[in-house]
Structures are given as C-alpha cells and as structure tokens.
Write a protein that holds these residues in place. Sequence first.
Motif, short mmCIF file in Angstrom:
data_model
loop_
_atom_site.label_atom_id
_atom_site.label_comp_id
_atom_site.label_asym_id
_atom_site.label_seq_id
_atom_site.Cartn_x
_atom_site.Cartn_y
_atom_site.Cartn_z
N UNK A 1 28.46 31.68 54.37
CA UNK A 1 28.09 32.80 53.53
C UNK A 1 28.61 32.52 52.13
N UNK A 2 27.76 32.75 51.16
CA UNK A 2 28.16 32.59 49.77
C UNK A 2 28.23 33.96 49.12
N UNK A 3 29.33 34.20 48.42
CA UNK A 3 29.49 35.49 47.74
C UNK A 3 29.99 35.22 46.34
N UNK A 4 29.52 36.01 45.40
CA UNK A 4 29.99 35.93 44.03
C UNK A 4 30.86 37.15 43.77
N UNK A 5 32.16 36.93 43.67
CA UNK A 5 33.12 38.02 43.52
C UNK A 5 33.90 37.79 42.24
N UNK A 6 34.07 38.84 41.47
CA UNK A 6 34.85 38.77 40.23
C UNK A 6 36.26 38.29 40.57
N UNK A 7 36.66 37.15 40.04
CA UNK A 7 37.96 36.56 40.35
C UNK A 7 39.13 37.46 39.95
N UNK A 8 38.99 38.18 38.83
CA UNK A 8 40.06 39.08 38.40
C UNK A 8 40.26 40.21 39.41
N UNK A 9 39.16 40.75 39.91
CA UNK A 9 39.24 41.82 40.91
C UNK A 9 39.84 41.27 42.20
N UNK A 10 39.39 40.10 42.61
CA UNK A 10 39.91 39.50 43.84
C UNK A 10 41.40 39.19 43.72
N UNK A 11 41.83 38.67 42.58
CA UNK A 11 43.26 38.42 42.36
C UNK A 11 44.07 39.71 42.44
N UNK A 12 43.53 40.77 41.86
CA UNK A 12 44.22 42.08 41.90
C UNK A 12 44.35 42.58 43.33
N UNK A 13 43.27 42.47 44.10
CA UNK A 13 43.31 42.90 45.51
C UNK A 13 44.35 42.08 46.28
N UNK A 14 44.40 40.79 46.01
CA UNK A 14 45.39 39.95 46.71
C UNK A 14 46.81 40.37 46.36
N UNK A 15 47.06 40.69 45.09
CA UNK A 15 48.40 41.12 44.68
C UNK A 15 48.76 42.48 45.28
N UNK A 16 47.83 43.41 45.22
CA UNK A 16 48.09 44.78 45.70
C UNK A 16 48.31 44.81 47.21
N UNK A 17 47.53 44.02 47.94
CA UNK A 17 47.62 44.06 49.40
C UNK A 17 48.58 43.04 49.99
#
Length: 87
Positions: A1-17
């Motif tokens: 599966x290929x997904x295009x996800x905003x890296x800044x948003x993904x980094x934030x989710x990783x930090x928060x969770x």
Amino acid sequence: MTMHIDEDVLDRVMKVTGAKTKTEAVQIALTEMARRHKLKELFSQGLGMTPEQLKAEFAPTAADEFDRPLLNVAEPKTPYGESGSAR
C-alpha cells in the motif's frame, strides 16, 4: 500500500503517542479516529444506555492491544525538586 502522508503531521503523531515506527503511528491515529467516531455516534443517540451497555460498548477490543498509554506527555518530565521554567 502506498500512502502520501504529511511528514510533519506524522512526526507530530509519533512524538505525541510515543510510536516507534511510522506504521505504529498511523495505526494509533486510525484507531483513535475510529474510537472518536464511535463516541460521537453514541452521544448523538442521546446515550439512552444502561451502565452495563456503556461498559460493553467501550470494553477493549483486539484493536486496542497497545502495551502503553495511547498518549504520552508532550514535554519531558521535570526531575523532582527542579523548576520546570529553568529550561
């Protein structure tokens, strides 16, 4: 599966969770979104449920198999006796 996800948003989710991988961060975010939608549906129905029904509705499922709390504190813990503003 290929997904295009905003890296800044993904980094934030990783930090928060506290997610260790991008896949884990996406899984946590999707699970949380589904949980919130379920809550919204229940509240829009006026809840008219017994305590037992509510408990059953929110009982952990296989999708909830995380070994740690969903969200971590966004800032590091201040050692006992130190002021948090000294950073």
